[in-house]
Write an enzyme that holds these catalytic residues in place. Structure first.
Site, PDB file in Angstrom:
ATOM      1  N   TYR A   8      26.305  27.210  35.732  1.00  0.00           N
ATOM      2  CA  TYR A   8      27.416  28.045  36.226  1.00  0.00           C
ATOM      3  C   TYR A   8      27.658  27.781  37.710  1.00  0.00           C
ATOM      4  CZ  TYR A   8      29.593  32.311  38.098  1.00  0.00           C
ATOM      5  OH  TYR A   8      30.407  33.195  38.777  1.00  0.00           O
ATOM      6  N   GLN A  58      34.033  31.232  32.655  1.00  0.00           N
ATOM      7  CA  GLN A  58      32.823  31.572  31.920  1.00  0.00           C
ATOM      8  C   GLN A  58      31.895  32.108  33.014  1.00  0.00           C
ATOM      9  OE1 GLN A  58      29.513  32.234  30.640  1.00  0.00           O
ATOM     10  NE2 GLN A  58      29.229  30.402  31.889  1.00  0.00           N
ATOM     11  N   THR A  60      36.802  38.014  27.502  1.00  0.00           N
ATOM     12  CA  THR A  60      36.002  39.156  27.992  1.00  0.00           C
ATOM     13  C   THR A  60      36.921  40.206  28.626  1.00  0.00           C
ATOM     14  OG1 THR A  60      35.643  38.003  30.101  1.00  0.00           O
ATOM     15  CG2 THR A  60      33.897  37.837  28.454  1.00  0.00           C
ATOM     16  N   ASP A  90      45.436  34.995  30.689  1.00  0.00           N
ATOM     17  CA  ASP A  90      44.095  35.458  30.303  1.00  0.00           C
ATOM     18  C   ASP A  90      43.969  35.286  28.794  1.00  0.00           C
ATOM     19  OD1 ASP A  90      41.804  37.182  29.657  1.00  0.00           O
ATOM     20  OD2 ASP A  90      42.002  37.905  31.709  1.00  0.00           O
ATOM     21  N   PHE A 133      37.367  42.141  34.885  1.00  0.00           N
ATOM     22  CA  PHE A 133      36.864  43.158  35.825  1.00  0.00           C
ATOM     23  C   PHE A 133      37.475  42.957  37.226  1.00  0.00           C
ATOM     24  CE2 PHE A 133      33.021  43.454  38.801  1.00  0.00           C
ATOM     25  CZ  PHE A 133      33.367  44.718  39.256  1.00  0.00           C
TER      26      PHE A 133
HETATM   27  N1  LIG Z   1      31.079  39.684  38.995  1.00  0.00           N
HETATM   28  C1  LIG Z   1      30.596  39.123  40.105  1.00  0.00           C
HETATM   29  O1  LIG Z   1      29.750  39.672  40.798  1.00  0.00           O
HETATM   30  C2  LIG Z   1      31.094  37.752  40.542  1.00  0.00           C
HETATM   31  C3  LIG Z   1      30.456  37.157  41.616  1.00  0.00           C
HETATM   32  C4  LIG Z   1      30.925  35.930  42.055  1.00  0.00           C
HETATM   33  C5  LIG Z   1      32.013  35.337  41.436  1.00  0.00           C
HETATM   34  N2  LIG Z   1      32.610  35.926  40.377  1.00  0.00           N
HETATM   35  C6  LIG Z   1      33.769  35.263  39.782  1.00  0.00           C
HETATM   36  O2  LIG Z   1      34.862  36.148  39.716  1.00  0.00           O
HETATM   37  C7  LIG Z   1      35.681  35.841  38.577  1.00  0.00           C
HETATM   38  C8  LIG Z   1      35.909  37.076  37.737  1.00  0.00           C
HETATM   39  O3  LIG Z   1      34.652  37.528  37.240  1.00  0.00           O
HETATM   40  P1  LIG Z   1      34.486  38.946  36.510  1.00  0.00           P
HETATM   41  O4  LIG Z   1      33.139  39.448  36.864  1.00  0.00           O
HETATM   42  O5  LIG Z   1      35.677  39.788  36.760  1.00  0.00           O
HETATM   43  O6  LIG Z   1      34.451  38.479  34.994  1.00  0.00           O
HETATM   44  P2  LIG Z   1      35.312  38.921  33.711  1.00  0.00           P
HETATM   45  O7  LIG Z   1      34.681  38.275  32.530  1.00  0.00           O
HETATM   46  O8  LIG Z   1      35.508  40.394  33.677  1.00  0.00           O
HETATM   47  O9  LIG Z   1      36.707  38.232  34.005  1.00  0.00           O
HETATM   48  C9  LIG Z   1      37.015  36.920  33.589  1.00  0.00           C
HETATM   49  C10 LIG Z   1      38.394  36.954  32.959  1.00  0.00           C
HETATM   50  O10 LIG Z   1      38.782  35.624  32.627  1.00  0.00           O
HETATM   51  C11 LIG Z   1      39.227  35.578  31.276  1.00  0.00           C
HETATM   52  N3  LIG Z   1      38.911  34.248  30.758  1.00  0.00           N
HETATM   53  C12 LIG Z   1      37.679  33.720  30.532  1.00  0.00           C
HETATM   54  N4  LIG Z   1      37.778  32.472  30.062  1.00  0.00           N
HETATM   55  C13 LIG Z   1      39.114  32.179  30.000  1.00  0.00           C
HETATM   56  C14 LIG Z   1      39.847  31.037  29.606  1.00  0.00           C
HETATM   57  N5  LIG Z   1      39.231  29.941  29.158  1.00  0.00           N
HETATM   58  N6  LIG Z   1      41.198  31.081  29.661  1.00  0.00           N
HETATM   59  C15 LIG Z   1      41.841  32.207  30.089  1.00  0.00           C
HETATM   60  N7  LIG Z   1      41.181  33.324  30.484  1.00  0.00           N
HETATM   61  C16 LIG Z   1      39.836  33.304  30.442  1.00  0.00           C
HETATM   62  C17 LIG Z   1      38.489  36.676  30.556  1.00  0.00           C
HETATM   63  O11 LIG Z   1      39.130  37.144  29.396  1.00  0.00           O
HETATM   64  C18 LIG Z   1      38.437  37.755  31.659  1.00  0.00           C
HETATM   65  O12 LIG Z   1      39.588  38.559  31.628  1.00  0.00           O
HETATM   66  C19 LIG Z   1      34.980  34.702  37.847  1.00  0.00           C
HETATM   67  O13 LIG Z   1      35.552  33.485  38.257  1.00  0.00           O
HETATM   68  C20 LIG Z   1      33.539  34.804  38.338  1.00  0.00           C
HETATM   69  O14 LIG Z   1      32.885  33.562  38.278  1.00  0.00           O
HETATM   70  C21 LIG Z   1      32.173  37.121  39.910  1.00  0.00           C
END
Ligand SMILES: NC(=O)c1ccc[n+]([C@@H]2O[C@H](COP(=O)([O-])OP(=O)(O)OC[C@H]3O[C@@H](n4cnc5c(N)ncnc54)[C@H](O)[C@@H]3O)[C@@H](O)[C@H]2O)c1
Length: 319
Positions: free
Chosen positions: A141, A75, A35, A31, A11
Site C-alpha cells: 500500500y 485500496q 467501501t 466512486d 470517509f
Molecule cells: N484514513 C486515513 O487515515 C488515511 C491516511 C492516509 C491516507 N489516506 C488516503 O485517503 C483516501 C481516502 O481514504 P478513506 O480512509 O476515506 O477510505 P474509504 O475507503 O472510506 O474511501 C475510499 C473511497 O474510494 C472508493 N473507491 C475505492 N476503490 C475505487 C475504485 N477502484 N474506483 C472508484 N472508487 C473507488 C470507495 O468506494 C470509497 O468511497 C485514500 O486514498 C487513502 O489511501 C487515508
C-alpha cells in the site's frame, strides 16, 4: 470552479466533497462504492458510479470538463495490500496513472492527491517526521502511494501539471469505516458500543501500544480547500505533530462515552491485549510546519475535541 473528486462517497472524500460544496464549488464524484456509501454523498454533488480503472472514466472527463481533479479513491487497507499486492497496484497505481493521463489530455488546472504520511515514511529516527525524510515504505500500500507521488512529479516536470500531494497522518472522525488504513478510533468505538472487548496491539516492551498522530477529518477537508486555492506545488504533511499512544486513546474514548451516558462494562475499562502485527510502526508523528507556513493550514481540532465530535456522530446521528 468544477472539481472532480474520486472516492467522494468514502470517509475522507465525503468530507472533502462537503467542504467544496460549502465553498460553492461544483462537485462531481467518481466512486465505485466498494467501501464508500451512498448515504455519504453530498446532495449537491453528481455521482458517477464508475471504477477508476475503467475506460469509461474518459467519458466523465469528456462530459464534465473539470478544472481540478482531487484523487481520494484507493485500496486503503495495509494488510489487504500485503495479501493482494496486484490488486492494490491495479487500483492505486494504474487508477492514478489513468487519472493523470486524462488530466493531461483534458488540461486539468490542478491535481490533488491523498497520500499517506502514516505509512510512507516507514520506521524513522526523525520524529516528528518532516517531508525531508526519505520515504522507506514497508507495505505494498505505501509503495503504491509513493509510486503515485512519483508519477505525479513526472507529470508536473514533463507536462507542467500543477499538483499538491497531501500526506495524511492518522485520520479519524464521523463516517470512518473500521478496516481502513487508520481505523482504530472507529474500531474501539464500534466494539465498545456493541459490548465487545476491544484489543490493543503493542510491542512487548511498549505496553501502551503504538504512538500515532491523529488528525480530525474536518481539518483534513479544510486542507484540501486550501490546497485547491494555493499557488504552491509540492508535498505537505497534514497532521498535528502530536503523538498519542493507543492506550491513552482508548481511555479517552471510554471516558467520553461514559460522560455521554453510555455504560461501559467494568471489564472493558482496560482493553484486551495482543502483540503488534508485523509491519506495525512503533511511532508515527508527522511535522506539519510546511503546511502551516505555505498552505496556512493548521489543525484546529485537538484529540479531545475530535473524539467528542466523532462520538456525537455515533450516538446522535449518523449522516
Ligand atoms: N484514513 C486515513 O487515515 C488515511 C491516511 C492516509 C491516507 N489516506 C488516503 O485517503 C483516501 C481516502 O481514504 P478513506 O480512509 O476515506 O477510505 P474509504 O475507503 O472510506 O474511501 C475510499 C473511497 O474510494 C472508493 N473507491 C475505492 N476503490 C475505487 C475504485 N477502484 N474506483 C472508484 N472508487 C473507488 C470507495 O468506494 C470509497 O468511497 C485514500 O486514498 C487513502 O489511501 C487515508
Amino acid at each position: 470552479m468544477k472539481v472532480l473528486i474520486t472516492g467522494g462517497c468514502g470517509f475522507i472524500g465525503s468530507h472533502v466533497v462537503d467542504a467544496y460544496a460549502d465553498k460553492g464549488y461544483e462537485v462531481v464524484i467518481v466512486d465505485n462504492l466498494s467501501t464508500g456509501k451512498l448515504k455519504n454523498k453530498n446532495r449537491n454533488a453528481r455521482l458517477y458510479k464508475i471504477d477508476i480503472t475503467d475506460d469509461s472514466l474518459k467519458d466523465v472527463f469528456e462530459k464534465e470538463r473539470p478544472d481540478i481533479v482531487n484523487h481520494h479513491a484507493a485500496q486503503i487497507s495495509v494488510p489487504y495490500s500485503v495479501e493482494n499486492p496486484l490488486f492494490d497496484a491495479k487500483v492505486n497505481i494504474e487508477g492514478t496513472i489513468r487519472l493523470l493521463e486524462l488530466s493531461r489530455i483534458y488540461g486539468i488546472k490542478k491535481f490533488i492527491f491523498a497520500s499517506t504520511g502514516g505509512a510512507i515514511y516507514g520506521e524513522t529516527d526523525m520524529i516528528p517526521t518532516s517531508e525531508q525524510c526519505v520515504p522507506e515504505p514497508r507495505s505494498p500500500y505505501a509503495i503504491s502511494k509513493l509510486a503515485c507521488e512519483k508519477y505525479i512529479l513526472f507529470y508536473s516536470y514533463h507536462y507542467g501539471l500543477e499538483f499538491i500531494i497531501l500526506r495524511y497522518s492518522n485520520v479519524y472522525g464521523p463516517r470512518q469505516i473500521p478496516h481502513g488504513e487508520a481505523g482504530v478510533v472507529a474500531i474501539f468505538t464500534e466494539k465498545l458500543l456493541s459490548k465487545e472487548h476491544p484489543v490493543l496491539y503493542h510491542y512487548p516492551e511498549e505496553k501502551n501500544g503504538m504512538i500515532r498522530d491523529y488528525v480530525y477529518v474536518r481539518d483534513v477537508a479544510r486542507a484540501n480547500i486550501l490546497a485547491s486555492e494555493s499557488e504552491k506545488r509540492g508535498i505537505f504533511n497534514i497532521s498535528t505533530g502530536i503523538g498519542t499512544d493507543t492506550l491513552k486513546l482508548y481511555k479517552k474514548i471510554t471516558k467520553t462515552l461514559k460522560e455521554s451516558g453510555v455504560e461501559v462494562d467494568e471489564e472493558f475499562e482496560e482493553p484486551k491485549r495482543a502483540f503488534a502485527r508485523p509491519g506495525d510502526l512503533r511511532v508515527s508523528i508527522l511535522d506539519p510546519t510546511k503546511a502551516e507556513q505555505e498552505l496556512f493550514w493548521r489543525a484546529e481540532y485537538d484529540i479531545d475535541k475530535g473524539i467528542r465530535e466523532t462520538l456525537k456522530w455515533y450516538l446522535y446521528g449518523k449522516n
